[in-house]
Write a protein that holds these residues in place. Sequence first.
Motif, PDB file in Angstrom:
ATOM      1  N   UNK A  34      43.750  38.055  34.634  1.00 25.43           N
ATOM      2  CA  UNK A  34      42.355  38.262  34.617  1.00 25.43           C
ATOM      3  C   UNK A  34      41.545  37.947  35.900  1.00 25.43           C
ATOM      4  N   UNK A  35      42.033  37.103  36.317  1.00 26.67           N
ATOM      5  CA  UNK A  35      41.216  36.412  37.679  1.00 26.67           C
ATOM      6  C   UNK A  35      41.383  37.545  38.933  1.00 26.67           C
ATOM      7  N   UNK A  36      42.465  37.995  39.017  1.00 28.47           N
ATOM      8  CA  UNK A  36      42.624  39.117  40.095  1.00 28.47           C
ATOM      9  C   UNK A  36      41.869  40.216  39.702  1.00 28.47           C
ATOM     10  N   UNK A  37      41.984  40.817  38.093  1.00 27.94           N
ATOM     11  CA  UNK A  37      41.160  42.018  37.889  1.00 27.94           C
ATOM     12  C   UNK A  37      39.861  41.783  38.316  1.00 27.94           C
ATOM     13  N   UNK A  38      39.433  40.444  37.888  1.00 24.25           N
ATOM     14  CA  UNK A  38      37.691  40.169  38.037  1.00 24.25           C
ATOM     15  C   UNK A  38      37.383  40.262  39.527  1.00 24.25           C
ATOM     16  N   UNK A  39      38.504  39.896  40.480  1.00 26.84           N
ATOM     17  CA  UNK A  39      38.135  40.054  41.924  1.00 26.84           C
ATOM     18  C   UNK A  39      38.025  41.078  42.402  1.00 26.84           C
ATOM     19  N   UNK A  40      38.980  42.144  41.736  1.00 25.12           N
ATOM     20  CA  UNK A  40      38.826  43.748  42.132  1.00 25.12           C
ATOM     21  C   UNK A  40      37.659  44.363  41.654  1.00 25.12           C
ATOM     22  N   UNK A  41      37.220  44.022  40.333  1.00 24.76           N
ATOM     23  CA  UNK A  41      35.828  44.566  39.971  1.00 24.76           C
ATOM     24  C   UNK A  41      34.812  44.043  40.739  1.00 24.76           C
ATOM     25  N   UNK A  42      34.876  42.716  41.165  1.00 27.61           N
ATOM     26  CA  UNK A  42      33.661  42.110  42.153  1.00 27.61           C
ATOM     27  C   UNK A  42      33.648  43.083  43.426  1.00 27.61           C
ATOM     28  N   UNK A  68      44.392  50.403  43.655  1.00 20.78           N
ATOM     29  CA  UNK A  68      45.117  49.265  43.713  1.00 20.78           C
ATOM     30  C   UNK A  68      46.455  49.363  43.519  1.00 20.78           C
ATOM     31  N   UNK A  69      47.502  48.589  43.822  1.00 18.80           N
ATOM     32  CA  UNK A  69      48.783  48.254  43.114  1.00 18.80           C
ATOM     33  C   UNK A  69      48.619  47.789  41.948  1.00 18.80           C
ATOM     34  N   UNK A  70      49.540  47.815  40.930  1.00 21.39           N
ATOM     35  CA  UNK A  70      49.568  47.037  39.771  1.00 21.39           C
ATOM     36  C   UNK A  70      49.602  45.605  40.271  1.00 21.39           C
ATOM     37  N   UNK A  71      49.011  44.718  39.623  1.00 16.64           N
ATOM     38  CA  UNK A  71      49.100  43.211  39.943  1.00 16.64           C
ATOM     39  C   UNK A  71      50.693  42.736  39.746  1.00 16.64           C
ATOM     40  N   UNK A  72      51.237  41.910  40.776  1.00 18.85           N
ATOM     41  CA  UNK A  72      52.220  41.620  40.582  1.00 18.85           C
ATOM     42  C   UNK A  72      52.565  40.199  41.078  1.00 18.85           C
ATOM     43  N   UNK A 166      48.309  35.375  48.770  1.00 21.24           N
ATOM     44  CA  UNK A 166      48.298  36.156  47.676  1.00 21.24           C
ATOM     45  C   UNK A 166      47.882  37.678  47.968  1.00 21.24           C
ATOM     46  N   UNK A 167      49.239  38.367  48.120  1.00 21.80           N
ATOM     47  CA  UNK A 167      48.862  39.699  48.572  1.00 21.80           C
ATOM     48  C   UNK A 167      48.214  40.614  47.820  1.00 21.80           C
ATOM     49  N   UNK A 168      48.286  40.137  46.454  1.00 25.28           N
ATOM     50  CA  UNK A 168      47.389  41.139  45.242  1.00 25.28           C
ATOM     51  C   UNK A 168      45.976  41.146  45.717  1.00 25.28           C
ATOM     52  N   UNK A 169      45.724  39.965  46.665  1.00 27.41           N
ATOM     53  CA  UNK A 169      44.115  40.033  46.979  1.00 27.41           C
ATOM     54  C   UNK A 169      43.642  40.644  48.174  1.00 27.41           C
ATOM     55  N   UNK A 170      44.829  41.423  48.908  1.00 29.37           N
ATOM     56  CA  UNK A 170      44.719  42.158  50.383  1.00 29.37           C
ATOM     57  C   UNK A 170      43.630  43.143  50.272  1.00 29.37           C
TER      58      UNK A 170
END
Length: 205
Positions: A34-42, A68-72, A166-170
């Motif tokens: 949820x945190x990563x998804x929220x950052x992507x939406x922001x 984005x790539x799926x959150x991993x 966290x490369x999900x935040x690249x």
Amino acid sequence: MNKKSLLFVIVGVVVLGSLIYTFTGTTDPKLYLENVAAERERQFKFLKYNIDSPLEEDQKKELDSLDFYPIDPSYKVRGRLVPVPNKRIVEIPMTDGTLERYIRHSFVEFELQGQSLKLLLLQAEDEVDLRNFFLAFADGTSADETYGGGRYINLRQDGSSSITIDFNLAYNPYCAYNPDFACPIPPRENILEIPIRAGEKNYNK
């Protein structure tokens, strides 16, 4: 103030959510997603609606999502900080041929995909908080699935000799959206052969 001179001010605003996320990171899998998804939406809303977005007005109108790539969670890793002996100012090439000054500060050593890796952390010459670092990297997906000029992550030291990546935040540099912006090119130490299939993909106009 022109676009180029605004770059680093804007980047600081864009990645504020990432830094907040780093402080409040959790081991709860659902909350992490949820945190990563929220950052992507922001990030999407900033690019779409903010007056300081690098997108031109016609681009804003056409933008309906970011890719984005799926959150991993396996791409969120803990690394060991290794200070660079005799820290010094280096001039990092920009995409427009100019140079930007950074402190060549530390290496971060970590394990990913069964491999031992090491990346160079830079620090802005005028950085006030010495726990903040800038990571510019390219990898096996660059110029194909992701932007050819590499991607960025803003990091904050969260241990006496450790840091979380966290490369999900690249995220893409602004020059990926608009060539009027000048962006730092990843140093040679940060060119990875392995693919990092996490974070933001290439921007399709």
